[in-house]
Design an enzyme around this catalytic site. Structure first.
Site, PDB file in Angstrom:
ATOM      1  CG  HIS A 196      -2.060   0.967   1.093  1.00 36.22           C
ATOM      2  ND1 HIS A 196      -2.114   2.140   1.816  1.00 36.22           N
ATOM      3  CD2 HIS A 196      -3.181   0.949   0.330  1.00 36.22           C
ATOM      4  CE1 HIS A 196      -3.227   2.788   1.517  1.00 36.22           C
ATOM      5  NE2 HIS A 196      -3.885   2.089   0.608  1.00 36.22           N
ATOM      6  CB  CYS A 197       4.007   2.063   1.785  1.00 38.36           C
ATOM      7  SG  CYS A 197       3.480   1.757   3.474  1.00 38.36           S
ATOM      8  CB  VAL A 198       5.350   1.011  -3.116  1.00 42.30           C
ATOM      9  CG1 VAL A 198       6.447   0.913  -2.068  1.00 42.30           C
ATOM     10  CG2 VAL A 198       4.652  -0.322  -3.330  1.00 42.30           C
TER      11      VAL A 198
END
Length: 359
Positions: A342-344
């Site tokens: 999700h962070c990337v």
């Protein structure tokens, strides 16, 4: 490119909310996923090769379901990505100078009005000035130039990973993150709520206190607690009473059970185990979590760590996403940078790119 094609709307312009725009839920249909290719072995503390292997599998998986826009920092990064992704269709490469790869946080946050799609370009300062950020905070303008979209420029520091929305006016966040002293020290909770209402259409902001130990983002919500539909929240629990996360996750769980939606109805709360094994890098704790999944068109990708709880996490999540393929992919190398899938990633909602015609 003519300025009219990438029209900038500052803070004196009508707000997105006043024009009927709001940020949709992640499960709304996507036009594409935006992400950034990993680079610099020193930045990854010697793990770059493994990170790139995992990243290639992530991009291949997403590209099975929807187009991917891939930002590449330089010639080496582009060549490496093209080699590893050879034969993968639907990937568009963009040469953009970058400091890091966490596009959820330094990328734009898209808003929609019916079929119109725009975005808000927030300030990014590397989670409270912890690392380099001067290139990353400019990346949304590269997206704007490619899409030729009219968009808002907002001077407030805001990261996509700090907000979790249900698409019906409700969002979750943590005080540890939004109120950290090096993000927006002059703004209180009421100020932040007003800005998020005006620029993302968030009518009700629900505050948890803190996130995972070892999370350098200062408790991003997307590592602990996620909406899976408008009324259902999945949240991490720690089963080891001796772990520093135990009390924090229990406190979050109690708060979530007391929260209500925009109509005053309680949410359905589903618990998700944290990985059983503690992971460290150079003596510092890492924040592995299954909550950092990414929802796309017909799929959900869930980070796996070679942990005893990997299978349990998939068992919890699969029934929550009917009609979507829930796919576990290795993130054991990627987590060395402090985040996961999700962070990337950053979703671009489906719709017509807005040119600001009605202003």
């Amino acid at each position: 490119m003519p300025e009219t094609l990438t029209r900038h709307l500052g803070q004196d312009a009508p707000t997105p909310r006043s024009l009927g725009f709001a940020m949709p839920a992640e499960w709304a249909p996507h036009a594409a996923t935006w992400t950034s290719w990993p680079f610099d072995d020193e930045l990854w503390v010697g793990h770059l090769e493994g990170v790139r292997r995992e990243f290639a599998e992530l991009v291949r998986t997403i590209a099975r379901f929807e187009p991917v826009h891939l930002l590449v920092r330089d010639q080496e990064a582009e060549q490496d990505a093209r080699t590893r992704l050879q034969g993968v269709s639907g990937v568009t490469f963009h040469r953009v100078p970058l400091d890091d790869v966490w596009f959820r946080d330094n990328g734009p946050l898209f808003v929609v009005r019916g079929q119109d799609v725009s975005f808000v370009n927030w300030e990014f300062n590397s989670w409270g000035q912890k690392f380099e950020w001067l290139l990353d905070t400019q990346a949304p303008e590269a997206v704007a130039r490619f899409l030729e979209v009219a968009h808002w420029d907002q001077s407030v520091v805001m990261e996509g990973g700090s907000l979790e929305l249900n698409g019906q006016g409700v969002a979750l966040t943590t005080r540890q993150c939004l109120k950290s002293e090096f993000r927006n020290p002059g703004l209180d909770e009421s100020d932040l709520e007003g800005i998020l209402r005006d620029y993302l259409g968030i009518e009700k902001l629900l505050w948890l206190d803190a996130g995972l130990e070892g999370d350098h983002t200062d408790g991003h919500i997307d590592t602990i607690t996620r909406f899976v539909d408008e009324r259902t929240i999945v949240t991490c629990v720690c089963e080891d009473a001796s772990d520093a996360n135990f009390a924090t996750m229990n406190d979050n769980l109690a708060r979530l059970r007391a929260f209500t939606d925009a109509q005053g109805r309680p949410f359905e709360i589903v618990t998700l185990p944290l990985p059983a094994n503690r992971l460290e890098l150079e003596g510092k704790r890492l924040p592995p979590t299954y909550a950092n999944f990414y929802i796309g068109n017909g799929f959900v990708v869930v980070p796996m760590y070679g942990d005893p709880n990997d299978a349990r996490a998939l068992e919890v999540l699969r029934p929550l996403f009917p009609g979507r393929e829930v796919i576990g992919l290795s993130s054991r190398e990627l987590i060395t940078g402090g985040g996961s899938f999700h962070c990337v990633t950053q979703q671009q909602p489906a719709g017509r790119i807005w040119k600001g015609e009605d202003l």
